[in-house]
Design a protein around this motif. Structure first.
Motif, short mmCIF file in Angstrom:
data_model
loop_
_atom_site.label_atom_id
_atom_site.label_comp_id
_atom_site.label_asym_id
_atom_site.label_seq_id
_atom_site.Cartn_x
_atom_site.Cartn_y
_atom_site.Cartn_z
N HIS A 204 0.84 -1.25 0.03
CA HIS A 204 0.03 -0.14 -0.05
C HIS A 204 0.92 1.28 -0.15
CE1 HIS A 204 -4.03 -1.66 0.59
NE2 HIS A 204 -3.39 -2.51 1.20
N GLY A 205 2.01 1.09 0.55
CA GLY A 205 2.84 2.46 0.70
C GLY A 205 3.97 2.66 -0.25
N CYS A 206 4.01 1.67 -1.06
CA CYS A 206 5.21 1.77 -2.19
C CYS A 206 4.94 2.82 -3.11
CB CYS A 206 5.74 0.38 -2.69
SG CYS A 206 4.29 -0.41 -3.83
N ASP A 207 5.63 3.19 -4.19
CA ASP A 207 5.42 4.27 -5.26
C ASP A 207 4.24 3.79 -5.88
OD1 ASP A 207 7.37 5.67 -4.44
OD2 ASP A 207 8.77 5.07 -5.82
N SER A 208 4.26 2.30 -6.52
CA SER A 208 3.05 1.96 -7.37
C SER A 208 1.75 2.03 -6.67
CB SER A 208 3.67 0.58 -7.87
OG SER A 208 4.40 0.67 -8.57
N GLY A 209 1.82 1.49 -5.57
CA GLY A 209 0.56 1.52 -4.45
C GLY A 209 0.05 2.96 -4.29
N ARG A 210 1.02 4.03 -3.83
CA ARG A 210 0.39 5.28 -3.76
C ARG A 210 0.02 5.86 -5.21
NH1 ARG A 210 5.48 5.65 -1.27
NH2 ARG A 210 6.08 7.38 -2.98
N GLU A 211 0.47 5.46 -6.23
CA GLU A 211 0.12 6.07 -7.47
C GLU A 211 -1.48 5.36 -7.73
OE1 GLU A 211 2.94 4.79 -10.50
OE2 GLU A 211 4.22 6.16 -9.83
N LEU A 212 -1.82 4.21 -7.27
CA LEU A 212 -3.14 3.56 -7.63
C LEU A 212 -4.06 4.19 -6.83
CD1 LEU A 212 -2.40 -0.17 -8.11
CD2 LEU A 212 -3.25 1.50 -9.74
N TYR A 213 -3.52 4.63 -5.52
CA TYR A 213 -4.43 5.41 -4.50
C TYR A 213 -4.87 6.79 -5.10
CZ TYR A 213 -4.76 2.66 -0.30
OH TYR A 213 -5.19 1.60 0.59
N TYR A 215 -4.77 7.75 -8.24
CA TYR A 215 -5.84 7.46 -9.39
C TYR A 215 -7.09 7.32 -9.08
CZ TYR A 215 -1.12 7.51 -11.84
OH TYR A 215 0.01 7.95 -12.73
N GLY A 216 -7.30 6.90 -7.90
CA GLY A 216 -8.65 6.27 -7.33
C GLY A 216 -8.99 4.90 -7.31
N PHE A 217 -7.89 3.93 -7.49
CA PHE A 217 -7.97 2.46 -7.60
C PHE A 217 -7.52 1.77 -6.26
CE2 PHE A 217 -8.26 4.08 -11.76
CZ PHE A 217 -9.51 3.65 -11.88
N PRO A 218 -7.64 2.29 -4.99
CA PRO A 218 -6.95 1.83 -3.77
C PRO A 218 -7.49 0.09 -3.60
CG PRO A 218 -8.90 3.05 -3.08
CD PRO A 218 -8.60 3.64 -4.52
N GLU A 219 -8.63 -0.34 -4.03
CA GLU A 219 -8.99 -1.51 -4.03
C GLU A 219 -8.28 -2.44 -4.75
OE1 GLU A 219 -11.56 0.42 -7.28
OE2 GLU A 219 -10.44 0.92 -5.41
#
Length: 245
Positions: A204-213, A215-219
């Motif tokens: 959740h905290g890595c670069d790619s995870g934060r990017e998805l957050y 962009y609106g796709f945390p799920e």
């Protein structure tokens, strides 16, 4: 080489020439999406370009084409989003364009090796399949390849989520088959996974995870973080990922 670890499509092609099996890891989100779709009963055709040619490729294979996450509609809900694929009706065949994971799978297949899609969700199931088929031995060498991301100039950007995903598979493999001989790179990847106190939080905290957050796709990150939540192992056969028997 018994068990090797590498990064990106160039190393995938290089290692595929000597490997009996290549495990592709693209946690956010290609191989996670492949696993979800195959679980649902779809055959997934990887395609390395997200451009106008993808639609023609999908028509040739009588398949549904996955679109960008922000391009889905109620009538066309299929995209690279694992969460969206889980919620959508499962088509018989799905074309999944991805410049990272799909390109990696194509490069690996070019050498004639068996190609497996791995993620955090199926890491132990993948390791069990590898042991069952004798991969990782001197006679049947194994390469585990982390996809990584891309910098704006197209060069490889190593990604923590894929390093952890590859390490998760390698750690499960060494637990099931301790007599194998991994390269130092493979051992280091497995050690990284074992030393990570909270892999889900890291995802959740890595670069790619934060990017998805952003962009609106945390799920999608939440689905990818379902560690050992699946026993499905997608294997590339005749150009499509289907469930290994």
């Amino acid at each position: 080489m018994g068990v090797a670890f590498g990064w990106g499509p160039v190393e995938a092609r290089a290692l595929a020439g000597t490997a009996a099996c290549v495990v592709v890891v693209d946690v956010l989100s290609f191989t996670t999406a492949v696993g979800v779709a195959v679980e649902g009963g779809s055959a997934v055709h990887p395609y390395r370009w997200r451009d106008a040619t993808a639609a023609g490729y999908a028509r040739e294979h009588d398949a549904v084409l996955a679109v960008g996450r922000s391009e889905t509609t109620p009538d066309h809900p299929w995209s690279l989003s694992p969460a969206a694929l889980r919620a959508a009706p499962a088509p018989a065949r799905l074309v999944l364009p991805s410049p990272n994971g799909s390109a990696l799978a194509a490069g690996a297949a070019s050498g004639g090796a068996a190609v497996v899609a791995a993620s955090l969700r199926n890491r132990t199931a993948v390791a069990r399949l590898l042991v069952r088929h004798g991969y990782g031995s001197a006679a049947r060498p194994l390469a585990v390849i982390a996809s990584g991301e891309r910098w704006p100039d197209g060069s490889l950007r190593p990604a923590l989520e894929d390093h952890l995903g590859a390490g998760a598979v390698l750690d499960a493999l060494r637990a099931l088959a301790p007599g194998l001989h991994p390269t130092p790179e493979a051992t280091a990847a497995a050690t990284l996974w074992a030393a990570t106190d909270d892999p889900a939080a890291a995802l959740h905290g890595c670069d790619s995870g934060r990017e998805l957050y952003e962009y609106g796709f945390p799920e999608d990150v939440a689905v990818a973080a379902e560690i050992d939540g699946s026993t499905t192992v997608p294997v590339l056969v005749d150009g499509a990922f289907t469930e290994a028997p």
